[in-house]
Design an enzyme around this catalytic site. Structure first.
Site, mmCIF file in Angstrom:
data_model
loop_
_atom_site.group_PDB
_atom_site.id
_atom_site.type_symbol
_atom_site.label_atom_id
_atom_site.label_comp_id
_atom_site.label_asym_id
_atom_site.label_seq_id
_atom_site.Cartn_x
_atom_site.Cartn_y
_atom_site.Cartn_z
ATOM 1 N N SER A 1 0.825 -1.213 0.000
ATOM 2 C CA SER A 1 0.000 0.000 0.000
ATOM 3 C C SER A 1 0.858 1.262 0.000
ATOM 4 O O SER A 1 0.452 2.295 -0.540
ATOM 5 C CB SER A 1 -0.942 0.004 1.211
ATOM 6 N N SER B 1 -6.979 3.552 4.611
ATOM 7 C CA SER B 1 -8.177 3.087 3.904
ATOM 8 C C SER B 1 -9.172 2.442 4.864
ATOM 9 O O SER B 1 -10.389 2.623 4.730
ATOM 10 C CB SER B 1 -7.794 2.118 2.780
ATOM 11 N N PRO C 1 -1.053 3.704 3.743
ATOM 12 C CA PRO C 1 -2.316 3.841 3.018
ATOM 13 C C PRO C 1 -3.307 2.723 3.327
ATOM 14 O O PRO C 1 -4.511 2.958 3.324
ATOM 15 C CB PRO C 1 -1.866 3.817 1.550
ATOM 16 N N TYR C 2 -2.814 1.524 3.605
ATOM 17 C CA TYR C 2 -3.709 0.445 4.029
ATOM 18 C C TYR C 2 -4.480 0.850 5.281
ATOM 19 O O TYR C 2 -5.710 0.756 5.330
ATOM 20 C CB TYR C 2 -2.898 -0.830 4.288
ATOM 21 N N GLY C 3 -3.766 1.299 6.322
ATOM 22 C CA GLY C 3 -4.432 1.721 7.550
ATOM 23 C C GLY C 3 -5.359 2.898 7.321
ATOM 24 O O GLY C 3 -6.456 2.969 7.891
#
Length: 321
Positions: free
Chosen positions: A84, A146, A142-144
């Site tokens: 991510s 999202s 970016p994963y977190g």
């Protein structure tokens, strides 16, 4: 005109969590229906699979025409933290934009309760451990981001449209139920990676040995899949009986370092684990351990399978694959 049969929908239903949940729900007499856009085979026989994106309105219309949908378990999404960081556009597209489209389609068919697969990654580098649900949300990948964005969308949809939801903030998942194997592509979870390396005569890898922890390796809270599936079912029941929408941490409430996991593999396998020590990966915080008091109080959550790291390692090691 006959009544439509009841069903529960699992998005990302061909993933590790989705298939485990489907297998247990099927065993309990529920009627799970899976949505997934991947070409992988189902490990759970007799469960219908709809191939496609959760953003596809035609899929939701088909489901609404065919079933009375009781609960949606929203497990779909991309999950590799380091990926991510390098490709945030893909993560926001899949985890945020497609999920927002799904929410609009669900709203059109009646705001079905949603149990969302969120993540401890919403906390970033937490200031306190164990981490309570009201800790500052400061994701560092970016994963977190999202996951946190979709939680906020759910909260806004509840205020505006009465959409009921629970977000389950997963810590690290391990172990197996009903014979469902962990089959990520690529595989990123520590325990199956260590198993694969040992079976192939290779060195397992430790990313980061200079963290501010007792042995210098990152500490994580591991939850057994049996306990994770159980808390999903409990969350759906909680919403069905009028529980207020909210987020819950789901972990064991205790932490194990990466080095301790390596030592667990030595105990379970009887093999020497000579791990390769590598630099930290982007987006990995030093310590993530859950405060699970809220899930215990409101959901009756009891992570009884998650207290012994060796039990989770043994589940994986004894699977000959």
């Amino acid at each position: 005109m006959t009544d439509k049969p009841n069903a529960v929908v699992i998005t990302g239903g061909l993933g590790y969590v989705g298939q485990s949940l489907a297998a247990v729900l099927q065993d309990q007499g529920a009627n799970p229906v899976l949505i997934d856009n991947r070409g992988v085979a189902s490990q759970v026989l007799g469960v219908p699979v709809i191939r496609g994106s959760v953003a596809d309105g035609a899929i939701w219309r088909q489901l609404a025409d065919s079933y009375h949908i009781q609960t949606i378990y929203h497990c779909a999404g991309l999950i590799v933290v380091s990926e991510s960081v390098h490709d945030p556009a893909r993560y926001f597209s899949e985890n945020v934009c497609a999920s927002l489209a799904m929410l609009n389609h669900v709203r059109a068919i009646g705001s079905v309760p949603i149990v969302f697969s969120s993540s401890a990654a919403v906390y970033g580098n937490p200031q306190t451990t164990p981490i309570p649900e009201d800790a500052v949300k400061a994701p560092i990948s970016p994963y977190g981001m999202s996951k946190w964005e979709f939680e906020q969308m759910l909260a806004a949809f509840e205020v505006a449209y009465g959409q009921p939801w629970v977000a389950l903030r997963y810590f690290n998942v391990a172990g197996a139920v009903k014979g469902v194997r962990e089959q990520h592509e690529p595989e990123t979870h520590l325990l199956p990676l260590v198993k694969a390396a040992l079976r192939q005569g290779q060195q397992p890898q430790i990313f980061g040995t200079d963290y501010p922890t007792p042995d210098g390796t990152a500490i994580r809270d591991y939850i057994h899949m049996a306990d994770l599936v159980d808390v999903h079912v409990r969350a759906a029941d909680y919403l069905t009986h009028g529980g207020a929408s909210r987020a819950f941490n789901v972990g064991s409430g205790r932490g194990h370092s990466v080095q301790e996991v390596m030592e667990g593999f030595e105990r379970v396998s009887g093999r020497s684990v000579n791990a390769q020590r590598l630099p930290r990966r982007a987006g990995d915080p030093p310590v993530l351990v859950a405060d699970i008091a809220q899930a215990q109080e409101y959901l009756g959550f009891d992570p009884k399978h998650s207290q012994d790291i060796d039990e989770m390692i043994r589940d994986i090691w004894q699977d000959g694959v």
